[in-house]
Design a protein around this motif. Sequence first.
Motif, PDB file in Angstrom:
ATOM      1  N   LEU B  95       0.834  -1.206   0.000  1.00 39.25           N
ATOM      2  CA  LEU B  95       0.000   0.000   0.000  1.00 39.25           C
ATOM      3  C   LEU B  95       0.871   1.260   0.000  1.00 39.25           C
ATOM      4  CD1 LEU B  95      -2.975   0.902  -0.004  1.00 39.25           C
ATOM      5  CD2 LEU B  95      -2.762   1.231   2.453  1.00 39.25           C
ATOM      6  N   ASN B  96       1.944   1.235   0.785  1.00 41.83           N
ATOM      7  CA  ASN B  96       2.839   2.400   0.795  1.00 41.83           C
ATOM      8  C   ASN B  96       3.443   2.660  -0.578  1.00 41.83           C
ATOM      9  OD1 ASN B  96       2.379   3.010   3.446  1.00 41.83           O
ATOM     10  ND2 ASN B  96       4.205   1.947   4.221  1.00 41.83           N
ATOM     11  N   ALA B  97       3.830   1.599  -1.276  1.00 43.84           N
ATOM     12  CA  ALA B  97       4.419   1.766  -2.617  1.00 43.84           C
ATOM     13  C   ALA B  97       3.389   2.332  -3.583  1.00 43.84           C
ATOM     14  CB  ALA B  97       4.964   0.432  -3.123  1.00 43.84           C
ATOM     15  N   VAL B  98       2.143   1.869  -3.480  1.00 43.99           N
ATOM     16  CA  VAL B  98       1.090   2.381  -4.371  1.00 43.99           C
ATOM     17  C   VAL B  98       0.790   3.845  -4.050  1.00 43.99           C
ATOM     18  CG1 VAL B  98      -1.330   2.149  -5.065  1.00 43.99           C
ATOM     19  CG2 VAL B  98       0.064   0.098  -4.762  1.00 43.99           C
ATOM     20  N   LEU B  99       0.721   4.178  -2.750  1.00 43.98           N
ATOM     21  CA  LEU B  99       0.458   5.572  -2.370  1.00 43.98           C
ATOM     22  C   LEU B  99       1.596   6.488  -2.826  1.00 43.98           C
ATOM     23  CD1 LEU B  99      -1.120   5.137   1.190  1.00 43.98           C
ATOM     24  CD2 LEU B  99      -2.247   6.095  -0.838  1.00 43.98           C
ATOM     25  N   ALA B 100       2.827   6.015  -2.702  1.00 42.00           N
ATOM     26  CA  ALA B 100       3.978   6.818  -3.163  1.00 42.00           C
ATOM     27  C   ALA B 100       3.918   7.013  -4.674  1.00 42.00           C
ATOM     28  CB  ALA B 100       5.285   6.131  -2.758  1.00 42.00           C
ATOM     29  N   ALA B 101       3.571   5.937  -5.397  1.00 42.47           N
ATOM     30  CA  ALA B 101       3.466   6.028  -6.858  1.00 42.47           C
ATOM     31  C   ALA B 101       2.335   6.978  -7.252  1.00 42.47           C
ATOM     32  CB  ALA B 101       3.233   4.642  -7.448  1.00 42.47           C
ATOM     33  N   ALA B 102       1.226   6.923  -6.521  1.00 42.98           N
ATOM     34  CA  ALA B 102       0.095   7.812  -6.802  1.00 42.98           C
ATOM     35  C   ALA B 102       0.510   9.271  -6.608  1.00 42.98           C
ATOM     36  CB  ALA B 102      -1.083   7.465  -5.893  1.00 42.98           C
ATOM     37  N   ASP B 103       1.349   9.488  -5.609  1.00 41.28           N
ATOM     38  CA  ASP B 103       1.862  10.834  -5.342  1.00 41.28           C
ATOM     39  C   ASP B 103       2.740  11.310  -6.497  1.00 41.28           C
ATOM     40  OD1 ASP B 103       1.288  12.416  -3.043  1.00 41.28           O
ATOM     41  OD2 ASP B 103       3.451  12.579  -2.730  1.00 41.28           O
ATOM     42  N   ILE B 104       3.651  10.444  -6.932  1.00 41.69           N
ATOM     43  CA  ILE B 104       4.548  10.765  -8.050  1.00 41.69           C
ATOM     44  C   ILE B 104       3.737  11.078  -9.302  1.00 41.69           C
ATOM     45  CG2 ILE B 104       6.185   9.709  -9.680  1.00 41.69           C
ATOM     46  CD1 ILE B 104       7.279   8.106  -7.212  1.00 41.69           C
ATOM     47  N   ASP B 105       2.673  10.306  -9.508  1.00 39.33           N
ATOM     48  CA  ASP B 105       1.921  10.369 -10.759  1.00 39.33           C
ATOM     49  C   ASP B 105       0.692  11.276 -10.661  1.00 39.33           C
ATOM     50  OD1 ASP B 105       2.207   9.509 -13.310  1.00 39.33           O
ATOM     51  OD2 ASP B 105       1.004   7.699 -13.093  1.00 39.33           O
ATOM     52  N   HIS B 106       0.521  11.959  -9.511  1.00 43.03           N
ATOM     53  CA  HIS B 106      -0.627  12.851  -9.312  1.00 43.03           C
ATOM     54  C   HIS B 106      -1.948  12.140  -9.547  1.00 43.03           C
ATOM     55  CE1 HIS B 106       2.537  15.776  -9.345  1.00 43.03           C
ATOM     56  NE2 HIS B 106       2.751  15.647 -10.634  1.00 43.03           N
ATOM     57  N   VAL B 107      -2.045  10.893  -9.127  1.00 40.69           N
ATOM     58  CA  VAL B 107      -3.283  10.138  -9.313  1.00 40.69           C
ATOM     59  C   VAL B 107      -4.178  10.327  -8.087  1.00 40.69           C
ATOM     60  CG1 VAL B 107      -4.301   7.821  -9.514  1.00 40.69           C
ATOM     61  CG2 VAL B 107      -2.261   8.408 -10.824  1.00 40.69           C
ATOM     62  N   GLY B 108      -5.452  10.608  -8.321  1.00 37.44           N
ATOM     63  CA  GLY B 108      -6.433  10.661  -7.241  1.00 37.44           C
ATOM     64  C   GLY B 108      -6.490  11.987  -6.515  1.00 37.44           C
ATOM     65  N   ARG B 109      -5.863  13.005  -7.080  1.00 34.74           N
ATOM     66  CA  ARG B 109      -5.864  14.312  -6.398  1.00 34.74           C
ATOM     67  C   ARG B 109      -7.207  15.020  -6.476  1.00 34.74           C
ATOM     68  NH1 ARG B 109       0.051  17.099  -6.987  1.00 34.74           N
ATOM     69  NH2 ARG B 109       1.172  15.395  -5.972  1.00 34.74           N
ATOM     70  N   HIS B 110      -8.087  14.492  -7.347  1.00 32.36           N
ATOM     71  CA  HIS B 110      -9.409  15.102  -7.505  1.00 32.36           C
ATOM     72  C   HIS B 110     -10.401  14.545  -6.483  1.00 32.36           C
ATOM     73  CE1 HIS B 110      -9.096  11.478  -9.625  1.00 32.36           C
ATOM     74  NE2 HIS B 110     -10.130  11.604 -10.410  1.00 32.36           N
ATOM     75  N   VAL B 111      -9.901  13.727  -5.570  1.00 32.51           N
ATOM     76  CA  VAL B 111     -10.752  13.182  -4.511  1.00 32.51           C
ATOM     77  C   VAL B 111     -10.267  13.775  -3.195  1.00 32.51           C
ATOM     78  CG1 VAL B 111     -11.524  11.071  -3.360  1.00 32.51           C
ATOM     79  CG2 VAL B 111     -11.063  11.046  -5.811  1.00 32.51           C
ATOM     80  N   GLY B 112     -11.217  14.115  -2.319  1.00 32.90           N
ATOM     81  CA  GLY B 112     -10.819  14.704  -1.040  1.00 32.90           C
ATOM     82  C   GLY B 112     -11.975  14.753  -0.071  1.00 32.90           C
ATOM     83  N   LEU B 113     -11.833  15.651   0.901  1.00 32.19           N
ATOM     84  CA  LEU B 113     -12.854  15.791   1.929  1.00 32.19           C
ATOM     85  C   LEU B 113     -13.600  17.103   1.746  1.00 32.19           C
ATOM     86  CD1 LEU B 113     -10.768  14.663   5.008  1.00 32.19           C
ATOM     87  CD2 LEU B 113     -12.596  13.364   3.883  1.00 32.19           C
ATOM     88  N   GLY B 114     -14.904  17.058   1.973  1.00 39.06           N
ATOM     89  CA  GLY B 114     -15.692  18.282   1.979  1.00 39.06           C
ATOM     90  C   GLY B 114     -16.127  18.597   3.384  1.00 39.06           C
ATOM     91  N   THR B 115     -17.093  19.467   3.513  1.00 38.72           N
ATOM     92  CA  THR B 115     -17.567  19.847   4.837  1.00 38.72           C
ATOM     93  C   THR B 115     -18.898  19.178   5.143  1.00 38.72           C
ATOM     94  OG1 THR B 115     -18.529  21.793   3.821  1.00 38.72           O
ATOM     95  CG2 THR B 115     -16.378  22.059   4.861  1.00 38.72           C
ATOM     96  N   GLY B 116     -19.072  17.983   4.587  1.00 38.09           N
ATOM     97  CA  GLY B 116     -20.304  17.217   4.815  1.00 38.09           C
ATOM     98  C   GLY B 116     -20.461  16.894   6.283  1.00 38.09           C
ATOM     99  N   ASN B 117     -21.667  16.440   6.619  1.00 40.40           N
ATOM    100  CA  ASN B 117     -21.962  16.192   8.036  1.00 40.40           C
ATOM    101  C   ASN B 117     -21.884  14.708   8.373  1.00 40.40           C
ATOM    102  OD1 ASN B 117     -24.078  15.413   6.524  1.00 40.40           O
ATOM    103  ND2 ASN B 117     -25.663  16.322   7.851  1.00 40.40           N
TER     104      ASN B 117
END
Lengths: 119, 119
Positions: B95-117
């Motif tokens: 998982l760490n290797a995939v997360l690091a690769a995602a960081d390098i490749d800017h994958v998934g940056r369009h997903v995040g947290l909102g101010t939902g309840n």
Amino acid sequence: MPVMHQAPHPDTAEITLIPVMAALSDPIRIGLVRTLSDCRERGWGELRAPVAKSTLSHHLRVLRDAGITRTRQEGTRCYVTLRRDDLERRFPGLLNAVLAAADIDHVGRHVGLGTGNGG
Amino acid sequence: MPVMHQAPHPDTAEITLIPVMAALSDPIRIGLVRTLSDCRERGWGELRAPVAKSTLSHHLRVLRDAGITRTRQEGTRCYVTLRRDDLERRFPGLLNAVLAAADIDHVGRHVGLGTGNGG
């Protein structure tokens, strides 16, 4: 022997994560990567997998298109190598972690080398 | 609040590589894993992704079925956490290797947290 049409391969910088992960989501393809993990070039005819030849060609194409392997055609024969260094440069630790996980999970053990005569 | 039907999750020992890799072959799902990588429990309503709610639910189900996340239902609300320790125990470093690769490749940056309840 004349070198024929060579298939296109992504440059190292063009290798992207999603196609790599998708390519490595199949037990036959993981088995091929395991089989090639010593980085020796192998003829397609040496590769043994419990699938039809056309299916094996498809899997090898998916790996090539993702940038995981390099295919070299020489006459009517095809040879394949793992692009281990390129992948390591692009996504450090990823391939090793997948290979280790495949080992833990016994994935791809039904793929290996036969006594074929090369490409 | 009464606890309702809880979805089935694979035990740690039942997590297998191919479904994990397939689940991590999608940019939205990688974005969700990145968003959850601090291991805090999040309500589904907090998660922001550029897809329809039903599509987001599908992605969360794929992650849950693969053993990557744990979903908890409380009343009509759903909460999700990353099973980071379970995955690390099962497939060290993956998982760490995939997360690091995602960081390098800017994958998934369009997903995040909102101010939902929450859920």
